[in-house]
Write a protein that holds these residues in place. Structure first.
Motif, PDB file in Angstrom:
ATOM      1  N   ILE A 236      32.904  36.479  37.223  1.00 14.20           N
ATOM      2  CA  ILE A 236      33.633  37.150  38.168  1.00 14.20           C
ATOM      3  C   ILE A 236      34.973  37.810  37.653  1.00 14.20           C
ATOM      4  O   ILE A 236      35.336  38.933  38.088  1.00 14.20           O
ATOM      5  CB  ILE A 236      34.236  36.049  39.058  1.00 14.20           C
ATOM      6  CG1 ILE A 236      33.065  35.498  39.831  1.00 14.20           C
ATOM      7  CG2 ILE A 236      35.186  36.370  40.352  1.00 14.20           C
ATOM      8  CD1 ILE A 236      33.099  34.440  40.894  1.00 14.20           C
ATOM      9  N   ALA A 239      33.859  41.117  36.600  1.00 21.82           N
ATOM     10  CA  ALA A 239      33.794  42.094  37.468  1.00 21.82           C
ATOM     11  C   ALA A 239      35.039  42.745  38.225  1.00 21.82           C
ATOM     12  O   ALA A 239      35.206  43.589  38.402  1.00 21.82           O
ATOM     13  CB  ALA A 239      33.222  41.267  38.690  1.00 21.82           C
ATOM     14  N   TRP A 240      35.985  41.714  38.229  1.00 22.43           N
ATOM     15  CA  TRP A 240      37.541  42.132  38.632  1.00 22.43           C
ATOM     16  C   TRP A 240      38.073  43.071  37.571  1.00 22.43           C
ATOM     17  O   TRP A 240      38.933  43.861  38.148  1.00 22.43           O
ATOM     18  CB  TRP A 240      38.251  41.028  39.048  1.00 22.43           C
ATOM     19  CG  TRP A 240      38.232  40.339  40.323  1.00 22.43           C
ATOM     20  CD1 TRP A 240      37.470  38.981  40.830  1.00 22.43           C
ATOM     21  CD2 TRP A 240      38.406  40.926  41.780  1.00 22.43           C
ATOM     22  NE1 TRP A 240      37.532  38.854  41.896  1.00 22.43           N
ATOM     23  CE2 TRP A 240      37.991  39.989  42.784  1.00 22.43           C
ATOM     24  CE3 TRP A 240      39.050  42.047  41.933  1.00 22.43           C
ATOM     25  CZ2 TRP A 240      38.183  40.181  43.951  1.00 22.43           C
ATOM     26  CZ3 TRP A 240      39.006  42.396  43.281  1.00 22.43           C
ATOM     27  CH2 TRP A 240      38.905  41.463  44.359  1.00 22.43           C
ATOM     28  N   GLY A 243      36.620  46.365  38.228  1.00 21.14           N
ATOM     29  CA  GLY A 243      37.072  47.067  39.474  1.00 21.14           C
ATOM     30  C   GLY A 243      38.395  47.499  39.359  1.00 21.14           C
ATOM     31  O   GLY A 243      38.934  48.566  40.025  1.00 21.14           O
TER      32      GLY A 243
END
Length: 264
Positions: A236, A239-240, A243
């Motif tokens: 996670i 992924a952040w 992004g």
């Protein structure tokens, strides 16, 4: 790649120059750690010995790991890029053959690497001596933490980078930076663990990158999340990071294409 490694080394060397500032910062982190751990332990005791799965040892470990990592992650704001945008010096940065975002990331990773020991280790030692701090005895949490902590630093930088870009539109970014610091301090889990949030607030936190800056590495390093759950937490974070870096590039491209730098 060599240039970015040199920038990381320069970031490390830049902050290692200010040794007395590191000592003062470690002392401040330790004092706030005593206050925070005492409040957290008192809250857990008044709740009957546990809150949202945190007992006394987990509460103390959470408190002191937060104090050990807060300077490394860099939650208290940064406005160097905003100042360079305001004065027009960013034009020089944009003319360099290195990417503005990635060069800043490399330097910030160097800063975080330096902060980890002189600012993080002393508070953690105090926590071990005077509070019921406990760390895992397995190897996996430390291996994953070696990935999770740099990811936390990088996510924090990517978000601070975007907030600084607001200076392309605003003459004074102090308001935006203050709002960001408040939001990041609360939603990252620095004040209380994210697990203690009411449901609606936990949902808001989960929809932001802030827990990936502090709560995630603390959970991984403390062993609160283990096995595949810990791997998922690190995923996670990754992924952040992807992004926020991508969004930062979009904002930077729009700013440099549409706007004139303040000051010239």
């Amino acid at each position: 790649m060599r240039a970015y490694l040199e920038l990381a080394r320069a970031g490390f060397g830049r902050y290692s120059t200010y040794r007395m500032a590191s000592v003062a910062g470690a002392l401040t982190n330790t004092i706030f750690g005593v206050v925070k751990a005492s409040i957290v332990l008192a809250a857990i005791a008044s709740a009957g010995g546990a809150i949202a799965g945190y007992d006394a040892q987990q509460g103390a470990t959470y408190s002191w790991l937060c104090q050990a990592l807060v300077a490394t992650v860099g939650l208290f704001g940064w406005r160097e890029l905003a100042d360079r945008i305001r004065t027009g010096d960013v034009a020089v940065d944009l003319a360099r053959p290195l990417d503005l975002q990635l060069s800043g990331l490399a330097a910030d990773l160097g800063r975080g690497a330096y902060m980890l020991l002189p600012r993080g280790l002393p508070p953690l030692i105090v926590g071990f001596v005077f509070f019921p701090v406990g760390l895992p005895h397995e190897v996996q949490p430390y291996l994953l933490a070696a990935v999770s902590i740099p990811l936390a630093v990088a996510v924090s930088y990517a978000c601070r980078f975007m907030v600084n870009l607001v200076a392309f539109w605003l003459l004074d970014v102090r308001g935006a930076l203050t709002l960001y610091v408040v939001a990041s301090n609360v939603l990252s889990g620095l004040i209380v663990p994210v697990a203690w949030f009411p449901g609606w607030m936990g949902a808001i936190a989960a929809a932001t990158p802030f827990p990936s800056m502090l709560q995630a590495p603390v959970d991984v390093l403390s062993g609160r999340v283990r096995g595949w759950d810990a791997v998922g937490t690190v995923a996670i974070q990754a992924a952040w990071l992807a992004g926020t870096l991508l969004l930062g590039r979009v904002v930077l491209a729009r700013a440099t294409r549409k706007l004139v730098v303040q000051g010239g």
